[in-house]
Write an enzyme that holds these catalytic residues in place. Structure first.
Site, PDB file in Angstrom:
ATOM      1  N   ALA A   1       0.803  -1.227   0.000  1.00  0.00           N
ATOM      2  CA  ALA A   1       0.000   0.000   0.000  1.00  0.00           C
ATOM      3  C   ALA A   1       0.833   1.272   0.000  1.00  0.00           C
ATOM      4  O   ALA A   1       0.311   2.361   0.257  1.00  0.00           O
ATOM      5  CB  ALA A   1      -0.949   0.001   1.203  1.00  0.00           C
TER       6      ALA A   1
ATOM      7  N   ARG B   1       2.133   2.702  -2.575  1.00  0.00           N
ATOM      8  CA  ARG B   1       1.878   3.511  -3.775  1.00  0.00           C
ATOM      9  C   ARG B   1       0.834   2.806  -4.637  1.00  0.00           C
ATOM     10  O   ARG B   1       0.379   1.705  -4.329  1.00  0.00           O
ATOM     11  CB  ARG B   1       3.172   3.700  -4.572  1.00  0.00           C
ATOM     12  CG  ARG B   1       3.774   2.393  -5.074  1.00  0.00           C
ATOM     13  CD  ARG B   1       5.009   2.621  -5.913  1.00  0.00           C
ATOM     14  NE  ARG B   1       5.532   1.371  -6.461  1.00  0.00           N
ATOM     15  CZ  ARG B   1       6.458   1.293  -7.398  1.00  0.00           C
ATOM     16  NH1 ARG B   1       6.968   2.398  -7.899  1.00  0.00           N
ATOM     17  NH2 ARG B   1       6.872   0.110  -7.835  1.00  0.00           N
TER      18      ARG B   1
ATOM     19  N   VAL C   1       5.599  -9.893   2.975  1.00  0.00           N
ATOM     20  CA  VAL C   1       4.359 -10.653   3.148  1.00  0.00           C
ATOM     21  C   VAL C   1       4.532 -12.136   2.871  1.00  0.00           C
ATOM     22  O   VAL C   1       3.719 -12.950   3.298  1.00  0.00           O
ATOM     23  CB  VAL C   1       3.216 -10.083   2.279  1.00  0.00           C
ATOM     24  CG1 VAL C   1       2.859  -8.672   2.711  1.00  0.00           C
ATOM     25  CG2 VAL C   1       3.581 -10.126   0.792  1.00  0.00           C
TER      26      VAL C   1
ATOM     27  N   SER D   1      -5.668 -10.327 -11.734  1.00  0.00           N
ATOM     28  CA  SER D   1      -5.334  -9.510 -12.894  1.00  0.00           C
ATOM     29  C   SER D   1      -5.959 -10.133 -14.134  1.00  0.00           C
ATOM     30  O   SER D   1      -6.195 -11.346 -14.181  1.00  0.00           O
ATOM     31  CB  SER D   1      -3.817  -9.443 -13.073  1.00  0.00           C
ATOM     32  OG  SER D   1      -3.466  -8.877 -14.323  1.00  0.00           O
TER      33      SER D   1
ATOM     34  N   TYR E   1       3.745 -14.227 -13.657  1.00  0.00           N
ATOM     35  CA  TYR E   1       2.699 -13.345 -13.139  1.00  0.00           C
ATOM     36  C   TYR E   1       1.313 -13.918 -13.417  1.00  0.00           C
ATOM     37  O   TYR E   1       0.430 -13.916 -12.538  1.00  0.00           O
ATOM     38  CB  TYR E   1       2.856 -11.973 -13.797  1.00  0.00           C
ATOM     39  CG  TYR E   1       1.953 -10.886 -13.291  1.00  0.00           C
ATOM     40  CD1 TYR E   1       2.198 -10.258 -12.070  1.00  0.00           C
ATOM     41  CD2 TYR E   1       0.866 -10.455 -14.050  1.00  0.00           C
ATOM     42  CE1 TYR E   1       1.371  -9.229 -11.624  1.00  0.00           C
ATOM     43  CE2 TYR E   1       0.051  -9.430 -13.617  1.00  0.00           C
ATOM     44  CZ  TYR E   1       0.306  -8.816 -12.397  1.00  0.00           C
ATOM     45  OH  TYR E   1      -0.515  -7.810 -11.953  1.00  0.00           O
ATOM     46  N   ALA E   2       1.108 -14.432 -14.639  1.00  0.00           N
ATOM     47  CA  ALA E   2      -0.181 -15.013 -15.001  1.00  0.00           C
ATOM     48  C   ALA E   2      -0.502 -16.219 -14.123  1.00  0.00           C
ATOM     49  O   ALA E   2      -1.641 -16.399 -13.674  1.00  0.00           O
ATOM     50  CB  ALA E   2      -0.195 -15.404 -16.477  1.00  0.00           C
TER      51      ALA E   2
ATOM     52  N   ALA F   1       0.621 -16.799 -11.098  1.00  0.00           N
ATOM     53  CA  ALA F   1       0.330 -16.320  -9.746  1.00  0.00           C
ATOM     54  C   ALA F   1      -1.080 -15.755  -9.653  1.00  0.00           C
ATOM     55  O   ALA F   1      -1.823 -16.039  -8.709  1.00  0.00           O
ATOM     56  CB  ALA F   1       1.353 -15.260  -9.332  1.00  0.00           C
ATOM     57  N   LYS F   2      -1.463 -14.967 -10.643  1.00  0.00           N
ATOM     58  CA  LYS F   2      -2.775 -14.320 -10.599  1.00  0.00           C
ATOM     59  C   LYS F   2      -3.912 -15.310 -10.852  1.00  0.00           C
ATOM     60  O   LYS F   2      -5.013 -15.154 -10.317  1.00  0.00           O
ATOM     61  CB  LYS F   2      -2.820 -13.167 -11.615  1.00  0.00           C
ATOM     62  CG  LYS F   2      -1.924 -11.994 -11.234  1.00  0.00           C
ATOM     63  CD  LYS F   2      -2.200 -11.478  -9.828  1.00  0.00           C
ATOM     64  CE  LYS F   2      -1.544 -10.148  -9.567  1.00  0.00           C
ATOM     65  NZ  LYS F   2      -1.782  -9.687  -8.163  1.00  0.00           N
TER      66      LYS F   2
END
Length: 254
Positions: A15, A17, A65, A143, A155-156, A158-159
């Site tokens: 959080a 930005r 995290v 996403s 990324y794909a 993970a999302k």
């Protein structure tokens, strides 16, 4: 710090930005006490200051995290300083884009760790307080890349994993008054996309302008667009909405 009895305590990860900052500020404006989490405490200062200047109540905490000890300590501090957290927004994320044959083990592991393991570790820590309260909201950031995107296998994955994780937690935590939903943003104008633009040999402005031509509403999104969706999922009014993935992308997505 303390709020009125009806105040709910929210944790927003990543959080410092962008989307996370917008969500943290929106939840604070809606009356939540907000814990702003980012990798380093100093990264949270601008968001915390903005919340306090607007009359809200917030603290900033540094935490990885994906690290169980960090996550547990952060949640414990939030419970001590603000009260038991019952709203969690798992927003923390990084990009390590590349084509499959160029992706390194670290490119893969770091993206999966922050996005997917981070959501797991934070949710596990917070659900204890939610179950005790018999009320809770978890909002996970997925996403449109979950549907597949060239150069983003890590990324794909993970999302897409976030979506399965969301639906499973909705089943497990629903009996305790906890809803779990996901938001899948499309093209959102944030600094995080600058690296993607540079990889394509474009400026960020050109990249976003070209993207807008492919979006039915003919504009790219803003962090506030995502914050509005998160605010709904975090509300009492969303108590019968769980296990859903909302594509906030300016047009239909599957």
């Amino acid at each position: 710090m303390s709020g009125t009895p009806e105040s709910k305590v929210a944790i927003v990860t990543g959080a410092g930005r962008g989307i996370g900052a917008a969500i943290a500020q929106r939840l604070a404006a809606d009356g939540h006490l907000v814990a702003v989490l980012d990798l380093r405490t100093e990264d949270t200062e601008a968001t915390v200051d903005a919340i306090r200047e607007a009359g809200g109540d917030a603290i900033g905490l540094g935490a990885d995290v994906a690290n169980t000890a960090d996550a547990n300590e952060a949640v414990s501090r939030v419970a001590l300083e603000l009260g038991p957290p019952t709203v969690l927004v798992n927003n923390a994320g990084i990009l390590r884009d590349n084509l499959l044959f160029k992706l390194t083990d670290d490119d893969w592991d770091s993206v999966i760790d922050v996005h997917l393991r981070g959501a797991f570790v934070m949710s596990r820590a917070v659900q204890t307080h939610q179950v005790a309260a018999r009320w809770g909201r978890i909002v996970n950031l997925s996403s449109t890349s979950a549907l597949g995107n060239r150069g983003q296998a890590n990324y794909a994955a993970a999302k897409a994993g976030i979506q399965g994780f969301t639906k499973t937690l909705a089943i497990e935590l629903g009996p305790f008054g906890v809803t779990v939903n996901a938001i899948a943003p499309g093209f959102i104008a944030t600094e995080m996309l600058r690296g993607t633009a540079e990889r394509l040999g474009l400026t960020l402005d050109t990249f976003l302008a070209e993207a807008a031509t492919t979006i039915p509403v003919r504009r790219t999104g803003t962090p506030d667009d995502i914050a509005a969706a998160a605010a709904f999922f975090a509300s009492d009014e969303a108590s019968f909405v769980s296990g859903q993935v909302l594509y906030v992308a300016g047009g239909p997505k599957a």
